[in-house]
Write an enzyme that holds these catalytic residues in place. Sequence first.
Site, PDB file in Angstrom:
ATOM      1  CE  LYS A   1      -4.219  -1.802   1.656  1.00 48.53           C
ATOM      2  NZ  LYS A   1      -5.256  -0.980   3.013  1.00 48.53           N
TER       3      LYS A   1
ATOM      4  CE  LYS B   1      -6.324  -7.547  -2.258  1.00 49.44           C
ATOM      5  NZ  LYS B   1      -6.556  -7.125  -1.057  1.00 49.44           N
TER       6      LYS B   1
ATOM      7  CE  LYS C   1     -13.072  -3.496   0.527  1.00 47.71           C
ATOM      8  NZ  LYS C   1     -13.439  -3.022   1.263  1.00 47.71           N
TER       9      LYS C   1
HETATM   10  P1  TYM Z   1     -10.880  -6.000   4.152  1.00 47.41           P
HETATM   11  O1  TYM Z   1     -11.820  -4.892   3.887  1.00 47.41           O
HETATM   12  O2  TYM Z   1      -9.601  -5.224   3.691  1.00 47.41           O
HETATM   13  O3  TYM Z   1     -11.626  -6.994   3.463  1.00 47.41           O
HETATM   14  C1  TYM Z   1     -12.423  -8.025   4.088  1.00 47.41           C
HETATM   15  C2  TYM Z   1     -12.114  -9.374   4.091  1.00 47.41           C
HETATM   16  O4  TYM Z   1     -12.137  -9.350   2.404  1.00 47.41           O
HETATM   17  C3  TYM Z   1     -11.141 -10.521   1.940  1.00 47.41           C
HETATM   18  N1  TYM Z   1     -11.171 -10.098   0.908  1.00 47.41           N
HETATM   19  C4  TYM Z   1     -11.017 -11.109  -0.099  1.00 47.41           C
HETATM   20  N2  TYM Z   1     -10.989 -12.176  -0.154  1.00 47.41           N
HETATM   21  C5  TYM Z   1     -10.939 -12.924  -1.431  1.00 47.41           C
HETATM   22  N3  TYM Z   1     -10.479 -12.192  -2.145  1.00 47.41           N
HETATM   23  C6  TYM Z   1     -10.166 -11.244  -1.837  1.00 47.41           C
HETATM   24  N4  TYM Z   1     -10.385 -10.456  -3.935  1.00 47.41           N
HETATM   25  C7  TYM Z   1     -10.891 -10.132  -1.748  1.00 47.41           C
HETATM   26  N5  TYM Z   1     -10.086  -9.372  -1.128  1.00 47.41           N
HETATM   27  C8  TYM Z   1     -10.737  -9.030  -0.165  1.00 47.41           C
HETATM   28  C9  TYM Z   1     -10.148 -10.036   2.840  1.00 47.41           C
HETATM   29  O5  TYM Z   1      -9.333 -11.299   3.006  1.00 47.41           O
HETATM   30  C10 TYM Z   1     -10.721  -9.726   4.570  1.00 47.41           C
HETATM   31  O6  TYM Z   1     -10.954 -10.516   5.279  1.00 47.41           O
HETATM   32  N6  TYM Z   1      -7.892  -6.514   7.734  1.00 47.41           N
HETATM   33  C11 TYM Z   1      -9.150  -6.306   7.383  1.00 47.41           C
HETATM   34  C12 TYM Z   1      -9.373  -5.925   8.460  1.00 47.41           C
HETATM   35  C13 TYM Z   1      -9.758  -6.561   9.911  1.00 47.41           C
HETATM   36  C14 TYM Z   1      -9.827  -7.409   9.800  1.00 47.41           C
HETATM   37  C15 TYM Z   1     -10.187  -7.269  11.114  1.00 47.41           C
HETATM   38  C16 TYM Z   1     -10.889  -8.957   9.265  1.00 47.41           C
HETATM   39  C17 TYM Z   1     -10.188  -5.839  11.145  1.00 47.41           C
HETATM   40  N7  TYM Z   1      -9.419  -6.325  12.131  1.00 47.41           N
HETATM   41  C18 TYM Z   1     -10.302  -8.863  12.582  1.00 47.41           C
HETATM   42  C19 TYM Z   1     -10.685 -10.605  10.675  1.00 47.41           C
HETATM   43  C20 TYM Z   1     -10.481  -9.839  11.933  1.00 47.41           C
HETATM   44  C21 TYM Z   1      -9.275  -5.673   5.458  1.00 47.41           C
HETATM   45  O7  TYM Z   1      -8.473  -4.776   5.241  1.00 47.41           O
HETATM   46  O8  TYM Z   1      -9.941  -6.564   5.235  1.00 47.41           O
END
Ligand code: TYM
Length: 342
Positions: free
Chosen positions: A122, A205, A208
């Site tokens: 990032k 990947k 968003k």
């Molecule tokens: P975030 O908001 O980027 O994504 C949320 C969830 O979606 C999954 N994901 C994907 N899975 C498969 N293929 C993809 N292309 C894809 N894009 C996103 C992510 O793996 C995630 O599970 N840091 C985390 C949010 C977070 C969190 C937590 C998660 C904060 N605290 C505690 C679990 C437990 C994040 O940025 O996810």
Amino acid sequence: MTEAASQSQFTPRVFSGIKPSGGLTLGNYLGAIKRFVEMQGPDFETLYCVVDLHAITVWQDPAELRTATREVAASYLASGIDPEKSILFNQSQVSQHAELGWIFNCVARVGWMNRMTQFKEKAGKNAEKQSLGLYAYPSLMAADILLYHATHVPVGEDQKQHVELTRDIAAKFNHDYKTEFFPLTTPVIEGPAMRVMNLRDGTKKMSKSGESDMERINMLDDADTIAKKFRKARTDPEALPDTLDGLKERPEARNLVDIYAALSDQSPEAVITEYAGAGWGQFKPALADLAVEKLAPISSEMQRLLDDPAEIDRILARGSERARAIAAPILERTYEIVGLVR
Ligand code: TYM
């Protein structure tokens, strides 16, 4: 004490979250939300969070942040998360997240943060200009999980390193304070859609924040847009092979097969068996139809819920209250262990 023994003292509890930053993609749905729904039930107590404090590690317009927060909550509800069965809330309403996050900033090591690939990706060459929050983000994520003594965290592949760091933080805390207070949480990363790839480049990947909207399916895309995006998805000229081995060097083709498998609750092997020898002219429209069939009811339910933001806010407030009831005693005990006078 062995790890298994130390884990058995904890209630089986699932925690996971999604950042309200921009729209939700098919990657979020298949890699996270759909699996959150599947984990609801008698085996686990489930907590699902809209992690708004994580979103502001990069600039968010305040009005858009509010909208995006309600949109993530609506996506949970529309996909089948039942606010009676699960605790559904937004992170900033439970102040204990930030408090435990601070304690963990004092447990985690700078060297550990320096190894986080997501920050490197990032930040790119601009690391010096990033917020301190973006750098420290994984220790807040550890706090999200450990504040509830969560034993299982369903996430996509891209979050695996952060859950492993959570285990390191728990282990160091337990070691430093000679306690078994925090569990060593298990990341749950399984199924064909752990890494849904970009429709224009199967080595990246689906996210968003990618440059072109054509590279992702958004949860709120209409049927025509979904069909168009799959039709234009990059592939190769060859037909589908009859085994998965034949997709080894074909990342775009493999991605579409995996998406089909995840949407239809089948294994990629079963999809290949069904479509062996099919060309893209046959497979892409079938995939688009399937995606529309699965996503259209969710997106129309999301739209309906978003027409009544006060109801969403009420659900989040109630969920936050229930989350606090678990979080407060765990934070209190943490403060005691650390030696903070209360
Ligand atoms: P975030 O908001 O980027 O994504 C949320 C969830 O979606 C999954 N994901 C994907 N899975 C498969 N293929 C993809 N292309 C894809 N894009 C996103 C992510 O793996 C995630 O599970 N840091 C985390 C949010 C977070 C969190 C937590 C998660 C904060 N605290 C505690 C679990 C437990 C994040 O940025 O996810």
